[in-house]
Design an enzyme around this catalytic site. Sequence first.
Site, short mmCIF file in Angstrom:
data_model
loop_
_atom_site.label_atom_id
_atom_site.label_comp_id
_atom_site.label_asym_id
_atom_site.label_seq_id
_atom_site.Cartn_x
_atom_site.Cartn_y
_atom_site.Cartn_z
N HIS A 73 0.81 -1.10 -0.17
CA HIS A 73 0.09 -0.20 0.10
C HIS A 73 0.87 1.33 0.17
CE1 HIS A 73 -3.27 -2.75 2.26
NE2 HIS A 73 -3.02 -3.04 0.83
N ASP A 118 -3.40 -2.81 -4.81
CA ASP A 118 -2.30 -3.82 -4.72
C ASP A 118 -1.46 -4.06 -5.80
OD1 ASP A 118 -3.07 -4.42 -2.00
OD2 ASP A 118 -4.14 -6.10 -2.34
N HIS A 172 -1.13 -10.91 -4.81
CA HIS A 172 0.12 -10.57 -4.60
C HIS A 172 1.22 -11.79 -5.32
CE1 HIS A 172 -1.01 -7.44 -2.13
NE2 HIS A 172 -1.45 -8.29 -1.19
ZN LIG Z 1 -3.73 -4.74 -0.22
#
Ligand SMILES: [Zn+2]
Length: 294
Positions: free
Chosen positions: A85, A246, A269
Amino acid sequence: MPHIYQPFQRTLLHSVSCTGIGLHTGLPITMTLCPAPEDFGVRFVRTDVKGDNPEILAHYLNVAGTQLGTNILNDDKVQVGTIEHLMAALWGCDIDNCLIEINGPEVPIMDGSSEPFVFLIECAGVKRQNLTRKVVEVLKAVTVEENGARASITPSDSFQVSLEIDFASKAIARQTYDFDVRKLSFKGDLSAARTFGFAHEVEHLQKMGLARGGSLDNAIVVKDDQVLNEGGLRFSDEFVRHKVLDCIGDVYLAGSHIQGHISGYRSGHGMNNKLLRALFADSSAWRERRLSAE
Ligand SMILES: [Zn+2]
């Protein structure tokens, strides 16, 4: 090709600090964002770690874990977690070079979005530097797939992220979002979108001693088909907007700005990192150039 970004590198005008709790440790952590020279990139320094090498470069090859956020590690196994972030906010505020002093193992979670970091950077002020930026131009499509998730990057004359998520919970369900840096603003359209989790997962993680700092103050918590947060959502499609945030933070670990179009289906991710590794592993899929000053 028109410049898709300001051609010159930028750093902070002044240092700026914040304190918040770590999502996973639940402990207070203080972080200071400092100006840095040209071509420095983004680097973390763990001020609580003794030894010769407390510095960790924010780079995709240093990503060591992506289970509960993006974590990076240096050669001496010094790590910093949940950097995505903050990385997204640095990208969104046009910051190329920044030294981040931090006295704990993870970036404070703040409210679960990038908004507090954008505020912090704006308080510090931004300084234009003399050297121009490097851009990685995507030359051909690269795709990665895993367990029903997919991510790809294709040539574009802009920077775009198009994501689709699909959850069984009716509170989330299917959502799509297309971010194009030419048309939308990181600050206005993405920065306030918070991270999210399911109540049963949070309980499970906390039983395992993880996500100790996790609460309704720093995440959207979904139970079955309901959002538990009293104030509800900040955007009707806040979930997918957060996924785009993200993704931007994760791909800023390329070490340069990317010119290309990222598409993802149920990606996160792990897939974002896999995509960067696949892109850079194929030298015919990209080229790096420095922007001209005009
Ligand atoms: Zn996040």
